[in-house]
Design a protein around this motif. Structure first.
Motif, mmCIF file in Angstrom:
data_model
loop_
_atom_site.group_PDB
_atom_site.id
_atom_site.type_symbol
_atom_site.label_atom_id
_atom_site.label_comp_id
_atom_site.label_asym_id
_atom_site.label_seq_id
_atom_site.Cartn_x
_atom_site.Cartn_y
_atom_site.Cartn_z
ATOM 1 N N ALA A 4 -18.497 -0.523 12.904
ATOM 2 C CA ALA A 4 -18.232 0.015 11.567
ATOM 3 C C ALA A 4 -19.170 -0.597 10.531
ATOM 4 O O ALA A 4 -19.692 0.115 9.657
ATOM 5 N N ILE A 5 -19.395 -1.900 10.615
ATOM 6 C CA ILE A 5 -20.292 -2.558 9.656
ATOM 7 C C ILE A 5 -21.723 -2.045 9.820
ATOM 8 O O ILE A 5 -22.408 -1.720 8.840
ATOM 9 N N ALA A 6 -22.168 -1.961 11.074
ATOM 10 C CA ALA A 6 -23.533 -1.483 11.318
ATOM 11 C C ALA A 6 -23.699 -0.040 10.873
ATOM 12 O O ALA A 6 -24.717 0.327 10.264
ATOM 13 N N THR A 61 -19.869 -1.104 24.258
ATOM 14 C CA THR A 61 -19.792 0.357 24.265
ATOM 15 C C THR A 61 -19.013 0.882 23.063
ATOM 16 O O THR A 61 -19.461 1.817 22.381
ATOM 17 N N ILE A 62 -17.871 0.281 22.781
ATOM 18 C CA ILE A 62 -17.079 0.761 21.651
ATOM 19 C C ILE A 62 -17.812 0.518 20.337
ATOM 20 O O ILE A 62 -17.662 1.294 19.383
ATOM 21 N N ALA A 63 -18.630 -0.533 20.257
ATOM 22 C CA ALA A 63 -19.414 -0.775 19.031
ATOM 23 C C ALA A 63 -20.382 0.379 18.797
ATOM 24 O O ALA A 63 -20.519 0.865 17.662
ATOM 25 N N ARG A 64 -21.036 0.825 19.839
ATOM 26 C CA ARG A 64 -21.967 1.953 19.693
ATOM 27 C C ARG A 64 -21.231 3.241 19.350
ATOM 28 O O ARG A 64 -21.699 4.040 18.519
ATOM 29 N N VAL A 65 -20.097 3.462 19.971
ATOM 30 C CA VAL A 65 -19.333 4.688 19.706
ATOM 31 C C VAL A 65 -18.846 4.714 18.261
ATOM 32 O O VAL A 65 -18.985 5.726 17.557
ATOM 33 N N VAL A 66 -18.260 3.617 17.805
ATOM 34 C CA VAL A 66 -17.751 3.558 16.431
ATOM 35 C C VAL A 66 -18.896 3.679 15.433
ATOM 36 O O VAL A 66 -18.760 4.341 14.390
ATOM 37 N N ARG A 67 -20.018 3.052 15.724
ATOM 38 C CA ARG A 67 -21.183 3.150 14.826
ATOM 39 C C ARG A 67 -21.591 4.608 14.643
ATOM 40 O O ARG A 67 -21.845 5.075 13.522
ATOM 41 N N GLY A 68 -21.659 5.351 15.743
ATOM 42 C CA GLY A 68 -22.038 6.759 15.639
ATOM 43 C C GLY A 68 -21.039 7.571 14.830
ATOM 44 O O GLY A 68 -21.430 8.436 14.028
#
Length: 354
Positions: free
Chosen positions: A173-175, A227-234
């Motif tokens: 979310a931050i990214a 993986t969840i970091a990338r998904v949430v970022r998108g």
């Protein structure tokens, strides 16, 4: 007056045909679609059943999972008492020996052995135990060990998933919202972590630090959030220019307020779907480590360690392997069907299937 009365009688949420329309939230729509998915709905109840059995296991009248009764080693599943199973197994063995030797009567030693087992069955309360799923090589109840082993496996999957969600959601979310150099630095760090041989790192940690449940939790959760970091970022990148985000920003809301109150709640669907699909992955990782001897150590047990213990004697005592393997397989299938059902339920394009 008549026109005003007619206008007052028309419901506020009516359409142009004067038909009352019920408002429906995204969650309510998702629940309706989820209930139409029969496999996912059944899987939900299977997972709930597993969870209830694990939570209330101490209240269930089970034999201690760590208690060893060597005299009851490798007893097959049965509704009879342990003494009856022992007597029947020994009598059948002696009968085979008698047929091979061509005799029809017991020897004195065989008479004494059968009499001793019969006497034990009458005098020893331990002989009255019933092992519905059999016992292992040390005479421990497989039903109890499978239930308590499931508690450990599901706890590992749950803690690993929670850790992945907390770290992954915050980083993603931050990214995604701030962007720029912050996004670049965080995503490059994620790429570096992705390049590490995950399972090898976990094995090295377990080998150096030692076999400990807490270390196992940390090791499995080490890179589980990537993986969840990338998904949430998108998802956040696609939502950060939405009207409600721009309105909140115009009203002076801070970046943290927008992330927590607006962006993260609007990614709930994909987060829940990822969580339900991650739990089986963590359980499989723990099972693989336990199979290698680097997972949960005695007297504790997990589904992976039980399967590892059952492999050497699978030909003679198949229930020692089949019981935990089937139990774990059913749970993993249920979690996968549940995850797929939740993902489809929160899919906006599936609204037309209501």
């Amino acid at each position: 007056m008549t026109d005003n009365t007619e206008m007052e009688s028309i419901p506020k949420n009516a359409n142009e045909f004067n038909q009352e329309m019920k408002s429906s939230s995204l969650t309510a729509d998702a629940w309706k679609r989820f209930r139409k998915n029969r496999m996912a709905f059944i899987s939900l109840w299977v997972v709930i059943l597993y969870a209830l059995v694990s939570i209330f296991a101490p209240l269930v009248p089970l034999y201690p999972y760590y208690e060893q009764v060597i005299a009851h080693a490798n007893l097959p599943p049965s509704l009879k008492t342990a003494g009856e199973v022992q007597l029947a197994a020994r009598t059948a063995y002696i009968a085979r020996v008698m047929r091979q030797e061509g005799r029809s009567e017991y020897t004195e030693r065989e008479h004494e052995e059968i009499a001793r087992i019969t006497e034990m069955n009458a005098a020893d309360s331990v002989q009255q135990r019933r092992y519905f799923l059999g016992t292992d090589a040390l005479g421990r109840d497989m039903l109890s060990r499978t239930i308590y082993g499931g508690r450990i496996s599901m706890l590992i999957g749950l803690i690993g998933t929670i850790t992945a969600l907390i770290i992954g959601i915050l980083v993603g979310a931050i990214a995604g919202y701030i962007g720029g150099h912050t996004d670049m630095l965080l995503m490059r760090f994620v790429d570096i972590m992705y390049g590490l041989p995950y399972m090898l790192v976990v094995i090295i940690m377990m080998a150096i630090v030692g076999k400990n449940v807490a270390i196992l939790f940390i090791a499995i959760a080490l890179v589980s959030w990537l993986t969840i970091a990338r998904v949430v970022r998108g998802q956040v990148i696609s939502l950060r220019n939405s009207e409600y985000v721009l309105a909140a920003r115009t009203m002076g809301a801070s970046a943290w307020h927008i992330i927590v109150r607006h962006l993260i709640p609007n990614t709930t669907g994909i987060i829940i779907a990822y969580a339900t699909l991650s739990i089986p992955s963590f359980i499989m990782s723990e099972s693989f480590l336990s199979f290698l001897g680097l997972g949960v150590s005695a007297p504790l047990a997990s589904w992976g360690s039980l399967i590892s213990e059952g492999v050497p004697g699978m030909e003679l005592y198949p229930w020692v392997l089949i019981v935990p393997a089937v139990t774990m397989t059913i749970f993993l299938f249920a979690m996968n069907f549940l995850g797929d059902g939740i993902r489809d339920a929160f899919d906006p394009q599936s609204k037309n299937r209501l």
